[in-house]
Design a protein around this motif. Structure first.
Motif, PDB file in Angstrom:
ATOM      1  N   UNK A  14     -23.445 -60.001 -36.852  1.00 47.77           N
ATOM      2  CA  UNK A  14     -23.059 -59.077 -35.787  1.00 47.77           C
ATOM      3  C   UNK A  14     -24.088 -57.957 -35.624  1.00 47.77           C
ATOM      4  N   UNK A  15     -24.710 -57.564 -36.740  1.00 44.99           N
ATOM      5  CA  UNK A  15     -25.736 -56.530 -36.642  1.00 44.99           C
ATOM      6  C   UNK A  15     -26.940 -57.049 -35.855  1.00 44.99           C
ATOM      7  N   UNK A  20     -25.494 -60.104 -28.019  1.00 41.33           N
ATOM      8  CA  UNK A  20     -25.415 -61.429 -27.402  1.00 41.33           C
ATOM      9  C   UNK A  20     -24.064 -62.089 -27.667  1.00 41.33           C
ATOM     10  N   UNK A  21     -23.478 -61.793 -28.803  1.00 38.13           N
ATOM     11  CA  UNK A  21     -22.216 -62.432 -29.171  1.00 38.13           C
ATOM     12  C   UNK A  21     -21.064 -61.462 -28.998  1.00 38.13           C
ATOM     13  N   UNK A  28      -5.474 -67.344 -31.178  1.00 41.50           N
ATOM     14  CA  UNK A  28      -5.631 -68.628 -31.855  1.00 41.50           C
ATOM     15  C   UNK A  28      -7.044 -69.148 -31.855  1.00 41.50           C
ATOM     16  N   UNK A  29      -7.972 -68.444 -31.182  1.00 40.35           N
ATOM     17  CA  UNK A  29      -9.355 -68.893 -31.148  1.00 40.35           C
ATOM     18  C   UNK A  29     -10.163 -68.150 -32.194  1.00 40.35           C
ATOM     19  N   UNK A  30     -11.276 -68.753 -32.593  1.00 38.89           N
ATOM     20  CA  UNK A  30     -12.153 -68.113 -33.567  1.00 38.89           C
ATOM     21  C   UNK A  30     -13.568 -68.085 -33.013  1.00 38.89           C
ATOM     22  N   UNK A  31     -14.444 -67.425 -33.735  1.00 35.31           N
ATOM     23  CA  UNK A  31     -15.850 -67.463 -33.379  1.00 35.31           C
ATOM     24  C   UNK A  31     -16.217 -66.458 -32.300  1.00 35.31           C
ATOM     25  N   UNK A  32     -17.311 -66.773 -31.604  1.00 34.54           N
ATOM     26  CA  UNK A  32     -17.883 -65.822 -30.659  1.00 34.54           C
ATOM     27  C   UNK A  32     -18.013 -66.444 -29.278  1.00 34.54           C
ATOM     28  N   UNK A  33     -18.062 -65.549 -28.303  1.00 34.31           N
ATOM     29  CA  UNK A  33     -18.374 -66.009 -26.961  1.00 34.31           C
ATOM     30  C   UNK A  33     -19.806 -65.595 -26.657  1.00 34.31           C
ATOM     31  N   UNK A  34     -20.532 -66.492 -26.028  1.00 32.01           N
ATOM     32  CA  UNK A  34     -21.931 -66.178 -25.747  1.00 32.01           C
ATOM     33  C   UNK A  34     -22.238 -66.590 -24.306  1.00 32.01           C
ATOM     34  N   UNK A  83     -17.189 -73.033 -40.456  1.00 29.10           N
ATOM     35  CA  UNK A  83     -17.884 -73.190 -39.181  1.00 29.10           C
ATOM     36  C   UNK A  83     -18.134 -71.854 -38.521  1.00 29.10           C
ATOM     37  N   UNK A  84     -19.214 -71.809 -37.740  1.00 34.15           N
ATOM     38  CA  UNK A  84     -19.410 -70.719 -36.806  1.00 34.15           C
ATOM     39  C   UNK A  84     -19.250 -71.337 -35.419  1.00 34.15           C
ATOM     40  N   UNK A  85     -18.310 -70.819 -34.664  1.00 34.59           N
ATOM     41  CA  UNK A  85     -17.978 -71.442 -33.390  1.00 34.59           C
ATOM     42  C   UNK A  85     -18.526 -70.585 -32.257  1.00 34.59           C
ATOM     43  N   UNK A  86     -19.228 -71.217 -31.347  1.00 36.25           N
ATOM     44  CA  UNK A  86     -19.714 -70.518 -30.163  1.00 36.25           C
ATOM     45  C   UNK A  86     -19.035 -71.102 -28.929  1.00 36.25           C
TER      46      UNK A  86
END
Lengths: 581, 218
Positions: A14-15, A20-21, A28-34, A83-86
């Motif tokens: 995040x730093x 961007x993320x 119920x969702x995880x991860x980032x939006x890009x 996982x890292x979810x985008x």
């Protein structure tokens, strides 16, 4: 794994990429939006600076209520961990985003699939064509507003099938008596089939070659399959040859595309369980396992102890039966016509007998349930399993090893053939034995343990040369490790319940997304399930390991002889039900 | 028995005694054919795995003279359609059928080949291979066990037993027409439905380009 290193990692990401993320906020969702524009930059930083080097799953989702199409990426680290979810949201009328193939070549076939099913264009993709359907097919079939010819209703169970409903044959209601529909005004006159021009054009201009010794040779384009005895089903390869040497080769799939995902989104959650059997039909239990985990994750339940042990025993027996089959048919591809296969099938039958006694079916076991298994082991089953794994199978594996591994022909045909170096194997997101034979000790059972795999003492089988011979040897190693696991599970299995809560046909699944993966015999088998709280999944996607392991086929085959292409394909171990779904 | 040959008048030479049997031409012809049905080495989907198991040592197809699986349609007598027929694959299967030499038989193995099975509603699935080629034996199951497939093959043998040289199609003067290949257009096109397609197109243009046929919702 404690949560603190994961936390540090998250803070680090995040730093670096905070602008961007954006945190995914949907419940119920995880991860980032890009944003689509910053996707490549984010993916590169994640890969190079945070070691998210394994792009496991790329898939589209139709978010029809919001008027968007979505692309979901699941990135993993080969060091292990979650996982890292985008998520990238795109407008429905002109969905396009940059392709990640230049960073992660393993995305190539998956991006083509998302294009084929949803019409999402990936800018910069080297070869964006339809993959499962044929060129010229009308429509993007996985979109929610696209309806198949035999469409009845959004979700099952269909009203017509309830008591009092009037079920009619779909053929009788279609003017053509089959499940076809055509654009309005379409006739055969004036119709020009698109044929396969796009496929052949994707090879570029085929220049006349020379073999370096002054001989003028012609380059030649040949098709293997879809009807071919050594393609393990209806699979097709198109190869450009220079003499006998392969210049380029491309897989052509989709001949068994039976709309698993579209049907899966009409089915209720539990109805999908028997369909998962038919994905990798050599080994149905791992398929059950992955899907059960994905839905259990959403429901927030875990099966009772006994069921956990039964699951492990069944999944590992499935792996052994799969690898026996694999070895038999790899030798078939090498020209040992059916003799090793007959010996391998002999013991596979013993495992199938057990499956039949326990689950009721030889191949399509349909055994796992959300929060448990369908029924308890019958009387005497544990003793039979024990006898098999103590007495019979170890000798069988040694026998195969003794008679085959030293064979001069096998060694001559497979050592140094179809080499896939470790860094390329990771880049291509090759899965399971293909990855591990290249020297990457990555096994989901260890990297992100599921079920109760963290309790067992076993080694992750690794070989280092990455050629066909190592891919053969690693299957022997894995069978031995599986026997170890089954023995420990037989020792520790407790008595007790086999189902958490009451077994029901209609499970309640809270809204949200989940991705669960298991290490199946072919590699990382993942299920991406999105629920919106209704009885059927909104999105149901399978990450098929053998499909994605096909991506490096061209790279492994280039420079080899055409006869080796068959062996290299055999060493990947594909099942067409899973490749095409 | 006054009708039979008079054994006392034409003595059977001693070297043939106990070694000659009299039968009809049909019977001996079919006896040879029923015990040497060579299937095509061609698997489509899950059912193909059970087909291979049927051919392997435990269930052993060679008991019926069927163990010789030929990868080439020219040398095969029996097309076992072992799995889901997709639209993308349908032209290939019809072409293989056309390439087989008479006498040829088709066995639809499993629910998918017989009628679409669990995948019937799929947009890329042909609901049964009999939409395109004639099927002799249907074997139910998903997948059928090796025993079920053997049962189907024995049924096929019974069918062969019942055929007569006088009537079979492949000794007639006129040759049978080939099955026209389905085409891959915007959807799978059966060339036999060209007329129907034209009719629908005319209807659509008369109605000002109404959408393609829609199904009643229930």
């Amino acid at each position: 794994m404690t949560s603190s290193p994961a936390k540090t990692l998250e803070q680090g990401i995040e730093a670096r990429l905070g602008d961007a993320l954006a945190h995914e906020t949907r419940p119920g969702y995880t991860g980032y939006r890009v944003e689509a524009a910053r996707l490549v930059e984010a993916a590169r930083t994640l890969r190079d600076d945070f070691h998210y080097d394994y792009l496991s799953c790329v898939t589209g989702v139709d978010q029809l209520p919001e008027g968007k199409l979505e692309v979901v990426y699941h990135l993993f680290r080969t060091q292990g961990g979650g996982a890292l979810v985008l998520h990238t949201l795109l407008p429905r009328d002109d969905p396009h985003l940059p392709s990640l193939v230049s960073l992660f070549p393993g995305a190539e076939l998956q991006e083509r699939e998302a294009y084929d099913m949803y019409g999402i264009r990936f800018d910069g993709h080297p070869d964006l064509r339809r993959i499962l359907m044929w060129e010229g097919f009308a429509g993007w079939p996985m979109r929610k507003d696209w309806k198949e010819a035999f469409y009845e209703q959004e979700g099952k169970p269909f009203d017509a099938r309830w008591p009092g409903g009037r079920a009619r044959r779909s053929e009788d209601q279609n003017p053509f008596g089959s499940n076809v529909e055509y654009p309005p005004g379409f006739t055969l006159e004036g119709y020009v089939p698109e044929g396969e021009d796009a496929l052949y054009a994707s090879f570029g201009r085929i220049e006349p070659g020379g073999n370096g010794s002054g001989l003028r040779t012609d380059r030649m384009l040949i098709n293997l399959g879809p009807q071919h005895p050594s393609t393990h089903g209806i699979f097709r390869m198109v190869a450009v040859l220079e003499g006998e040497t392969i210049v380029d080769i491309k897989p052509v799939v989709g001949y068994l595309h039976r709309n698993h995902e579209k049907i899966g989104e009409r089915n209720t959650f539990l109805m999908n369980m028997p369909f998962t059997d038919r994905l990798d039909y050599i080994n149905s239990l791992s398929n059950n396992f992955g899907y059960a985990l994905a839905v259990e994750k959403l429901m927030g339940i875990r099966p009772p102890e006994r069921a956990e042990y039964i699951r492990v025993i069944m999944a590992e027996l499935g792996r052994i039966s799969n690898h026996l089959w694999f070895i038999g048919f790899l030798l078939n591809d090498l020209g040992a016509y059916f003799t090793p296969a007959l010996y391998a099938i002999q013991d596979r039958e013993l495992i199938l007998d057990l499956f039949e006694a326990i689950t009721g079916s030889r191949m399509m076991c349909n055994y796992f349930r959300f929060g448990g298994v369908a029924r308890d082991l019958p009387e005497g089953a544990l003793e039979r399993i024990r006898e098999l794994v103590e007495e019979r199978l170890p000798h069988k594996i040694d026998e195969l090893d003794e008679f085959l591994s030293g064979s001069e022909i096998l060694r001559g045909r497979s050592i140094g053939v179809g080499v896939l170096p470790p860094e390329r194997a990771i880049a291509f997101a090759a899965a399971g034995p293909v990855l591990r034979a290249s020297g990457v000790a990555y096994d989901v059972r260890r990297a992100e343990p599921y079920g109760i795999y963290d309790r067992f003492d076993f080694d992750v089988a690794v070989r280092t040369h990455g050629d066909v011979y190592d891919r053969y040897l690693i299957r022997l190693d894995e069978m031995r490790e599986s026997l170890k696991i089954v023995r420990q599970a037989l020792r520790d299995i407790p008595a007790g319940e086999i189902q958490t809560g009451k077994a029901t046909y209609q499970v309640r699944v809270p809204a949200g997304e989940s991705y669960a993966r298991v290490d199946g015999p072919k590699g990382e088998l993942g299920y991406y399930v999105v629920s919106n709280g209704k009885p059927n999944p909104w999105r149901y996607h399978v990450r098929p390991p053998s499909f994605i392991s096909l991506t490096p086929l061209g790279e492994m085959c280039r420079g080899q002889k055409i006869a080796d292409a068959v062996v290299i394909l055999g060493s990947i171990d594909i099942t067409l039900g899973e490749v095409d779904r | 028995m006054s009708e039979g040959p008079d054994v006392s008048v034409t003595p059977i030479p001693p070297e043939l005694q106990g070694k000659v049997t009299i039968t009809s031409l049909d019977k001996i012809y079919n006896w040879g054919r029923r015990n040497s049905v060579w299937p095509m080495f061609f698997g489509l989907a899950c059912c193909a795995i059970e087909m291979i198991c049927t051919a392997a040592s435990r269930f052993d197809l060679s008991r019926f003279g069927m163990e010789i699986m030929r990868p080439s349609p020219r040398q095969a007598d029996l097309l076992i359609v072992s799995g889901t027929v997709t639209k993308k694959m349908a032209p290939q299967i019809v072409r293989l059928y056309d390439q087989m030499a008479e006498p040829k038989y088709v066995l639809a193995m499993g629910a998918c080949a017989s009628g679409g099975g669990p995948f019937k509603e799929g947009y890329n699935v042909v609901p049964g291979i009999d939409q395109f080629i004639p099927v002799d034996v249907y074997v139910p199951g998903c997948p059928p066990t090796p025993q079920a497939l053997l049962h189907g093959l024995i049924h096929l043998q019974h069918k062969i037993d019942g055929q007569s040289l006088r009537e079979v199609a492949w000794y007639r003067r006129e040759t049978a027409a080939e099955v026209p290949l389905p085409l891959l257009g915007p959807d799978l096109i059966n060339p036999g439905q060209a007329g129907l397609l034209r009719e629908r197109a005319a209807q659509a243009s008369a109605q000002g380009g109404a959408a393609s046929p829609t199904l009643p919702s229930s």
